[in-house]
Design an enzyme around this catalytic site. Sequence first.
Site: not given
Length: 365
Positions: A119, A190, A330
Amino acid sequence: MNEQNGSADRDGGTGVRREPDWGRLADGTPVARWVLTDGVLEVGLLEHGARIQSVLAPDWDGTRADVVLGFPGLAPYAGKGRSFGATIGRFANRIAGGEFDLDGQRVSIPTTDRGNAIHGGPHPFSEQLWTAHPVDGVRGVRFSLFSPDGDNGFPGGLSVHVTHVLREGALTITYSATTDAPTVLNLTNHAYFDLAGEGSGTIDAHLVQVLADRFLPVDETGLPTGEFRAVEGTPFDLREAVPVGYRVELDDEQLHRGKGFDHCYVLADVPGGARPPALAAVVTEPVSGRTLEVRTDQPGIQFFTGGSLAGTLVGASGTAYGPRAGLALETQAFPDAPNHPEFPTTVLLPGEEFRSVTEFRFTAV
């Protein structure tokens, strides 16, 4: 109207409202919350992380509930809950060993998850304070951020914009970005959803459909192996809606590795990955009748059933978020794409503009 920690700028009938001092960072910097309303939904957005903080959606008889896992104050978002509802970047999902080759150079990103970067590294977009402005003529907010060259090891100065627009029960997120040097980019949101209402229990009874024939198996660290595996004959066949809790409990190596579902489904043909915006997933909560449809132009969608949630974070309802307290869908490029030439490219070059659209549409049946 939530006026926690500060007065609100009223929307004047536009359907856009700003709460200028919703929370404060550790250094005292105020963080605003934006609220979009369209008569069907009410969506709360935070400048911290350009994140979805809440979505109030009606059930079959019109009763509204917050269907996004979130917190009533800023502190969890600035700590262990940094990914909740946030814009993820520069690179969503994992990069093997935090390293890849780009433009003849070896790029290194700090690793944060089992030896891999995830991420975007240790100080990702989800931790940044974005600037925000209302969008003229629509119920929308545009969040903007400049990520300098070398940010978390990524090359190139990157200008990013994420626009949230609410219209007739659908929240549309448009991502755009430009760079002044070759870089890689993978943006997503997210949010964790519980269509029964945040804090109501697990999402086991939710009926989930993912419109994909293939998925990407992962190794013990969550990295894709490079295989494109057919879903047919596996627990990953979600082409018809099934109760997600039943599938999660099946004895399958891939489910064990992901603590349930934590896998990218292949939505587009490869290697190009080009895909017109289309329906990717449908989730229905059978008691309330609330249904979420996800549309995207991205080549993949990471379906995550929250197996790593450990009950250490307490949500807005006062309930601790344990395993499967919510699910995430996602929309994104493929994980570890910079190290897989067989995957659609995530390289962004100077003079190009990255642009992508995802829609979350809420109905009740």
